[in-house]
Design an enzyme around this catalytic site. Structure first.
Site, short mmCIF file in Angstrom:
data_model
loop_
_atom_site.label_atom_id
_atom_site.label_comp_id
_atom_site.label_asym_id
_atom_site.label_seq_id
_atom_site.Cartn_x
_atom_site.Cartn_y
_atom_site.Cartn_z
N TYR A 65 3.67 -25.94 8.23
CA TYR A 65 4.26 -26.85 9.39
C TYR A 65 5.85 -27.00 8.63
O TYR A 65 6.14 -27.32 7.73
CB TYR A 65 3.93 -28.10 9.39
N GLU A 67 8.61 -28.42 11.02
CA GLU A 67 9.34 -29.12 12.13
C GLU A 67 10.77 -29.56 11.72
O GLU A 67 10.81 -30.11 10.58
CB GLU A 67 8.54 -30.35 12.91
N ASP A 242 20.56 -14.84 29.93
CA ASP A 242 19.26 -14.38 29.41
C ASP A 242 19.10 -12.85 29.19
O ASP A 242 19.14 -11.92 30.21
CB ASP A 242 18.02 -14.77 30.44
N THR A 271 14.42 -12.74 24.02
CA THR A 271 13.40 -12.14 23.54
C THR A 271 13.71 -11.45 21.98
O THR A 271 14.72 -11.14 22.02
CB THR A 271 12.44 -11.53 24.07
N LYS A 274 11.11 -6.26 23.17
CA LYS A 274 11.55 -5.34 24.03
C LYS A 274 12.53 -4.47 23.26
O LYS A 274 12.16 -3.81 22.42
CB LYS A 274 12.36 -6.57 25.18
N ARG A 280 7.17 -10.56 18.83
CA ARG A 280 7.24 -11.17 20.00
C ARG A 280 7.66 -12.67 19.50
O ARG A 280 7.24 -13.32 18.88
CB ARG A 280 5.91 -11.33 20.50
#
Length: 473
Positions: A65, A67, A242, A271, A274, A280
């Site tokens: 973790y 954060e 985008d 992203t 692509k 991903r």
């Protein structure tokens, strides 16, 4: 140990470990590799990540973790995550010549949400921002969303319409962006199928949006981001792009100058798969004045960052900084244009008359088919595409009248313009042999035709092996 042995050993060992716990999962993973090796992958939003990228995701970084941001975590023991994220940021900034990079978003949608909230937070007073943090957005009515937008100054967004090639996250009602903003769409010229910048300017002047969104998921042309930035400046809007679909063309310096979103926008999302050929995931690039708000993506929008995926992003960015990636990016466009030309010469209707980027949009109404019928007929024949709406689509967004195809994946495998013409012939054979059935989903296609085309597709791919250094048998 050779690269072949190292990569094969790594993937074989991973599958053996999985098979010892749940063999059906191991079998599905192995079958996916077989299926991808044997089919023509023409989905514009898909690619093949390198073995190095794939292996960077399968490790114990997944167990942490983390954060917060680099050096400011809410958990102890994140020194290695800090290292990974810092390297990904370093490569991302250098790759795109961006002043600031944020690599934590888990997806393109997450990246867009980070950008939207950063823009809102940069524009509004603290009391309005606190108001949204106290609401349970899942329980809010349309009236409550309208009230909340009013608290933010009744914020407005101008984005490309879905049928023109825009994306759900550009302000449409089924997506949260359509609830956060009062949205209006710009489209394309009916005659050319391309953006009418004069009409866009007039719409912006009349609507006065807070945000103008550039970018697309199914628009086959370049976008002049310099003109769009001028329009945004004229109306006092933040200009966001985008670039999820065409990030690889930006990274590979195919899109430069007026067509480079990083050089022209206030904030850019993407992203990392692509055309960029990474894992991903998502990323945000922005001007320094928005950096503090973008850094608040977690916990405002995101959960804990996925350290193993950030590691894979770092590897993918490093790969894209190599000189050969620029050659790859140019070949994507060369192949796309060759595929469009091959289809056009065989009588297909290509939306906008061609392509400047990685994708081609075909109007299949000419064949008497819906997009859904054409998509399945092609899939049955070993050609993987996806149905997509076209401008003023009479069949809507589910059945559609179009097929979207793209060349990033097959270009990764090494196919060139000559093979694109052969693929155009295979698609022509399937589409002209398919007959519409009793519904918008049903169709008739002689099994002998689909079997023959699938065999030809497999034979075509034989000279372009997928993951040639990987043997899991």
């Amino acid at each position: 140990m050779s690269a072949l042995n190292a990569e094969s050993t790594a993937f074989r060992s991973a599958l053996e470990a999985v098979r010892a716990v749940e063999p059906r999962i191991a079998d599905a993973i192995a079958q996916e590799l077989t299926d991808q090796r044997e089919s023509l992958k023409l989905i514009a939003s898909e690619n093949y990540a390198s073995p190095a990228v794939l292996l960077a995701m399968g490790n114990w970084l997944s167990d942490k973790y983390a954060e917060g941001t680099i050096g400011r975590r809410f958990y102890a023991g994140c020194q290695n995550v800090d290292t990974v994220e810092a390297i990904a940021v370093e490569h991302g900034k250098a790759l795109f010549n961006a002043p600031y990079a944020y690599v934590q978003p888990h997806s393109g949608i997450d990246a867009n949400l980070v950008a939207y909230w950063a823009i809102l937070a940069d524009r509004v007073e603290a009391p309005a921002l606190a108001k949204v943090q106290k609401r349970n957005v899942n329980d809010m009515t349309d009236a409550e969303w309208a009230e909340l937008r009013a608290a933010f100054g009744n914020q407005r967004m101008l984005g490309m319409s879905l049928d023109a090639g825009g994306h759900l996250t550009h302000g449409f009602r089924p997506n949260i962006s359509g609830k956060m903003f009062d949205q209006r769409s710009y489209g394309v010229d009916a005659a050319t199928g391309q953006i009418d910048y004069a009409a866009l300017r007039e719409s912006a002047k009349e609507f006065r949006p807070l945000v103008i969104v550039g970018g697309y998921s199914a628009y086959p042309r370049k976008v002049n981001f310099r003109i769009m930035r001028e329009i945004a400046d004229e109306v006092g809007a933040t200009f966001m792009v985008d670039m999820a679909h065409f990030a690889g063309l930006v990274a590979g310096k195919v899109f430069t100058g007026d067509f480079d979103p990083i050089a022209n926008a206030h904030i850019v999302t993407t992203t990392t798969h692509k055309s960029l050929r990474g894992p991903r995931g998502g990323a945000v690039f922005c001007q320094p004045e928005l950096a503090d708000q973008v850094d608040r993506g977690c916990p405002m929008v995101l959960g804990g960052p996925l350290a193993h995926v950030m590691a894979a992003k770092a590897v993918a960015f490093a790969e894209a900084r190599r000189p050969e990636f620029a050659d790859y990016a140019q070949r994507i466009v060369d192949n796309s244009q060759a595929l469009a030309a091959g289809l056009t010469s065989r009588g297909a209707t290509v939306v906008s008359g061609g392509t400047d980027n990685h994708l081609v949009l075909i109007d299949v109404d000419k064949y008497g088919l819906t997009g859904r019928q054409a998509e399945q007929a092609l899939l049955d024949s070993g050609i993987v595409t996806n149905r997509n709406a076209i401008p003023q689509d009479p069949n809507g967004a589910w059945y559609t009248s179009g097929i979207r195809i793209g060349t990033p994946a097959l270009t990764t495998r090494g196919l060139g313009t000559g093979e694109m013409d052969q693929i155009a012939e295979l698609m022509h054979t399937v589409l002209t042999s398919t007959r519409a059935g009793a519904s918008k989903a049903k169709f008739d296609l002689d099994a002998a035709v689909s079997e023959r085309v699938a065999k030809q597709a497999t034979e075509l791919l034989a000279d372009f092996p997928l993951y040639p250094t990987v043997d899991i048998s």
